[in-house]
Each structure stands twice: as structure tokens, then as C-alpha cells.
Design a protein around this motif. Structure first.
Motif, short mmCIF file in Angstrom:
data_model
loop_
_atom_site.label_atom_id
_atom_site.label_comp_id
_atom_site.label_asym_id
_atom_site.label_seq_id
_atom_site.Cartn_x
_atom_site.Cartn_y
_atom_site.Cartn_z
N CYS A 1 39.07 14.02 57.60
CA CYS A 1 38.61 15.33 57.12
C CYS A 1 37.09 15.33 57.04
O CYS A 1 36.51 14.68 56.16
N THR B 1 38.97 17.16 61.67
CA THR B 1 38.79 18.59 61.44
C THR B 1 37.43 18.99 62.00
O THR B 1 36.40 18.50 61.57
N THR C 1 41.49 24.62 51.98
CA THR C 1 42.59 23.79 51.51
C THR C 1 43.87 24.08 52.29
O THR C 1 44.62 23.17 52.65
N LEU D 1 43.84 22.38 55.60
CA LEU D 1 44.19 20.97 55.49
C LEU D 1 45.70 20.79 55.34
O LEU D 1 46.29 19.88 55.94
N MET E 1 48.00 18.72 57.97
CA MET E 1 48.85 17.60 57.54
C MET E 1 50.30 17.83 57.92
O MET E 1 51.00 16.91 58.36
N VAL F 1 45.34 9.95 55.61
CA VAL F 1 44.26 10.94 55.50
C VAL F 1 43.03 10.29 54.88
O VAL F 1 43.12 9.60 53.86
N ALA G 1 39.22 11.53 53.63
CA ALA G 1 38.34 12.67 53.36
C ALA G 1 36.97 12.15 52.95
O ALA G 1 36.87 11.35 52.01
N PRO H 1 35.05 17.37 51.39
CA PRO H 1 36.47 17.75 51.38
C PRO H 1 37.34 16.91 50.46
O PRO H 1 38.54 17.19 50.35
N ALA I 1 41.07 17.89 49.77
CA ALA I 1 42.12 17.07 50.37
C ALA I 1 43.09 16.60 49.29
O ALA I 1 44.30 16.52 49.52
N THR J 1 47.06 17.65 49.23
CA THR J 1 48.14 16.67 49.08
C THR J 1 49.07 17.06 47.94
O THR J 1 50.29 16.93 48.04
N LEU K 1 46.10 8.36 51.11
CA LEU K 1 44.96 9.27 50.99
C LEU K 1 43.75 8.44 50.56
O LEU K 1 43.80 7.77 49.52
N LEU L 1 39.76 8.75 49.64
CA LEU L 1 38.69 9.68 49.27
C LEU L 1 37.38 8.91 49.20
O LEU L 1 37.25 7.96 48.43
#
Length: 428
Positions: free
Chosen positions: A110, A137, A158, A161, A165, A174, A176, A180, A184, A188, A203, A205
Motif C-alpha cells: 500500500c 496501489t 479505505t 483497499l 484485498m 499486506v 502499508a 496508509p 490499511a 482489515t 498486516l 504497518l
């Protein structure tokens, strides 16, 4: 009309400076000036060359420039970009590596919509691609999107996303990066409640403002100092007549760039001074460190006004993600609903944009996620860009992220598979 005139005035200034640079370069490079030994002509030509290139880059979308990837067979495999989902404000783009056996890791990267194109993550993409199937993205420049396409704010972002997904499926990891990250996390959580079977495997971040108040920076202080009315008055303009998005309200890329440069004005001024001197000495090159950095840094895009303003108001001022009060399309998003998506936080100890603690706040919001599914990493000495690019990312962070992905992918695989003996018993 005032907003459109201001927008076109900025473009006029950019265009004029590009022309001045081109003129100076052409004039000072006339062969006849070689009869003199005055170094002034070399300096003028160098100034013109650097100036022309710099102002031209501001309206040019950079190319990815990732042509091949070395496979396990030791051969170069061609990389092709394929748009798998096309939307008005952003596409889902795949980096397909031809002739290579498909990798088990499937990653959705992302990219931030914060003034630069997704190509800002070029080195991140290049480091992930040899070991994973990769999607990104690819957000569009708002000045090129007709007004008839409607609005685009953080709720729309959002939802994009969520849709991406769902399209990629539950066997996706994922990542991010920066802006994002909170959205993100919200996407989720939306999937956890609305389509649990479409949730990603993991995920990650990286340096995102989940809770901007957790650690103050110049970015968060700015968000506190100005009112929304002041921000709209000072930052928002309407796209001028030159572009397809004429009349659309945007936060212009050129205005954003002025803000970026002002934060480290002395460093940028020194960098350009050194570059001009190097060019005058004949030591410049097309792909030297200066050009590689500034070709990307100066390439900016407009953001829709509603996206920029809603980000400042709802993420920074009101802290809707931090308070778990975010709403999308009239429906509350409960981050506590996430129970099975392993989440990793990556921060840089010297990050002056999203300081340590801002992204880490996500783990406290994931009240339904077991502690065994949570991980965090603070990279010593790394600034904001160092946590997704450069040696800190390549040597330290990237291996940790891959290990995290593989561990939880294996855990999920074991949880969903049944032992052979059980199947045999059930058949008797």
C-alpha cells in the motif's frame, strides 16, 4: 476563479523557470564561448542544466525502471506491469515476473498518497520482488481526474483497499508504508466483520500515524496549530484549464513540494549548490546520486482536497483511528474485531515524520488479537525513509518482515489443514 488563477500562476512560475534554465544552458554552451577562459560560462551552463531538469521533473511521473529480476536459475527474468483493477483514483498494479515459478508469498504494498507517486517505493519494490509476487496501489494525480468522477476522501481510500484485498484473496500479506497505515488497519477491520474469509494473512504497518498524539513531530504540531478553515483557505486550489481535472479542488503538488523543501531548506540548497559546481567541473552524470534522488523527490502529484482535509481533520486532529471511532459509509469500524490477522509494527528510532510510538499504538487497538500474533521492531538510527528503503530496510527490516510472514502463513496453513488420520477415521 481566484483558486484557478492561483493554480495556473504556480504552473506559470514553474514553466518560466524551466524555460530560463533551458535558455541559460543553450546560450552558455555556444561553441564560440570556448575561445575564452572565463569560468562564468561553465557555471551558467551548469546552472541552466540543473534548473531545467529540476523544474521539468515536477510535472513528470517517474518510471518504475525495474526491467528484470534475477531468478533462482541465475537468469534475468523480464518484469511487466499489469493493471489488474482499474479505478478512477487509483489502480491495483502487479509486477509480473515472466518465466519464473510463482512465489508462495503474495504481497500487497500500500503506497502512500502524500504528494509523491507510488514510485517513491521503487527500492522497496525492487527488494521484495525477487522473493514474492507483488502488487501495489498506484494512485492517480488528482489534476488528471475529471470532476465528473466525484469525490475521493479517506473513506473512499479505505474502501479501495478493502476492494483490492478482496480481489487478491486471503493468502495475501499486506504492507502499508506511512500514510496508509491507519487506513490499511481500518480496511482489515472492515474485512474482519464483513468478509472474514477475505482477510489477509498478515498486516505490516511501517511508520504510519495510527496515533499522531503518541509522539509529537513537526507534522503533528502543524496539524494542531492551524484550523480547518485556515488550511482550506491557504492550501486548497482548483485545477487550472490545462488539465483534465479542470475545476477540481486539490491540494497542489507544487505547494506540497514547497512545504517539503522548506522543512530542510539548508540541506536542499547545499545539495543543489554542490550539483551545479560538479556540473561546471564536468563531473556530473545523468544517473548520479543527486539526480536519482531529486528526479523522484521533485516529482509531485495533486491530492484531492477532500482527501487531504479529511486526513488532517479525522486522523490528526480528531484521532478517529487512535480512538477506534472511525466510520466508513456511515458504519463504525471496530479494530477490535480483528482476531486472526498477525500484525507487525516497524518504526525508526530517528523518524521525524511519524515518530516512534505513533505506529505502535495499533497493537493496543487490536484488543481481539492474541499477543502471539503481534510483533514490533524499532530500527536503531533509522529515519523515516530508512525504514522502507536503504541498508536498514534491506539488511535488517526486510528479513524480519519475511520471517514474520512465513511464520504466520505456516501457522494458518496448519490450522486449516486436517491430519490424514482424521480423514481416514471419518471415512470408515
Amino acid at each position: 476563479m481566484r483558486q484557478m488563477a492561483t493554480y495556473d500562476l504556480m504552473e506559470t512560475m514553474r514553466n518560466t523557470n524551466e524555460w530560463l534554465g533551458a535558455t541559460a544552458r543553450a546560450m552558455a554552451s555556444y561553441p564560440v564561448f570556448g575561445l575564452t577562459s572565463n569560468p562564468m560560462f561553465d557555471m551558467v551552463e551548469a546552472w541552466g542544466r540543473v534548473t531545467e531538469r529540476s523544474f521539468a521533473r515536477m510535472v513528470t511521473k517517474p518510471a518504475w525502471g525495474i526491467r528484470t529480476v534475477v531468478g533462482e536459475d541465475g537468469k534475468d527474468h523480464l518484469v511487466e506491469l499489469e493493471t489488474e483493477m482499474k479505478r478512477p483514483f487509483g489502480d491495483l498494479v502487479r509486477f509480473r515476473v515472466n518465466g519464473r515459478r510463482e512465489k508462495s508469498r503474495r504481497i500487497l504494498l500500500c503506497a502512500p498518497m502524500s504528494g509523491h507517486y507510488a514510485t517513491l517505493l521503487r527500492s522497496t519494490v525492487a527488494s521484495l520482488l525477487p522473493d514474492a509476487e507483488l502488487w501495489i496501489t498506484d494512485w492517480h494525480n488528482a489534476r488528471d481526474i475529471p470532476v465528473s468522477e466525484g469525490k475521493f476522501d479517506i473513506e473512499d481510500y479505505t474502501q479501495y483497499l478493502v476492494d483490492f484485498m478482496k480481489f487478491l484473496g486471503p493468502d495475501t500479506h499486506v504492507i502499508a508504508v506511512c500514510q496508509p497505515a491507519p487506513l490499511a488497519l481500518a480496511a482489515t477491520a472492515m474485512l474482519a466483520e464483513e468478509a472474514p474469509d477475505a482477510q489477509p494473512l498478515t498486516l505490516t504497518l511501517i511508520g504510519g500515524p495510527i496515533d499522531p498524539d503518541a509522539a509529537a513531530t513537526e507534522v503533528t504540531d502543524f496539524g494542531r496549530r492551524v484550523t480547518m478553515g485556515q488550511l482550506e483557505h491557504l492550501a486548497i486550489q482548483r485545477v487550472g484549464f490545462k488539465h483534465a481535472g479542470v475545476g477540481r479542488q486539490v491540494y497542489p503538488g507544487l505547494l506540497q513540494l514547497a512545504g517539503f523543501i522548506s522543512m530542510n531548506l539548508d540541506r536542499h540548497a547545499q545539495a543543489f549548490s554542490d550539483k551545479i559546481a560538479a556540473e561546471a567541473r564536468g563531473e556530473g552524470s545523468e544517473r548520479d546520486q543527486h539526480n536519482r534522488f531529486y528526479d523522484e523527490y521533485l516529482a509531485v502529484m495533486d491530492m484531492t482536497a477532500e482527501f487531504y482535509l479529511s486526513t488532517v481533520e479525522r486522523i490528526f486532529k480528531n484521532g478517529e483511528i487512535a480512538k477506534n471511532e472511525f466510520v466508513v459509509n456511515g458504519k463504525s469500524v471496530d479494530i477490535g474485531k480483528v482476531t486472526d490477522v498477525a500484525t507487525m509494527i516497524v518504526e525508526g528510532a530517528k523518524d521525524d515524520i511519524s515518530a516512534p510510538g505513533q505506529c505502535l499504538a495499533a497493537l493496543d487497538l487490536l484488543t481481539g488479537l492474541p499477543d502471539a500474533y503481534k510483533a514490533q521492531h524499532l530500527e536503531p538510527g533509522a529515519g523515516h525513509y530508512g525504514i522502507f528503503a536503504g541498508s536498514s530496510w534491506r539488511n535488517n527490516i526486510r528479513p524480519l518482515v519475511f520471517s514474520f510472514m512465513d511464520t504466520h502463513a505456516e501457522r494458518k496453513s496448519k490450522a486449516t489443514s486436517k491430519p490424514a488420520v482424521t480423514l481416514a477415521a471419518s471415512n470408515d
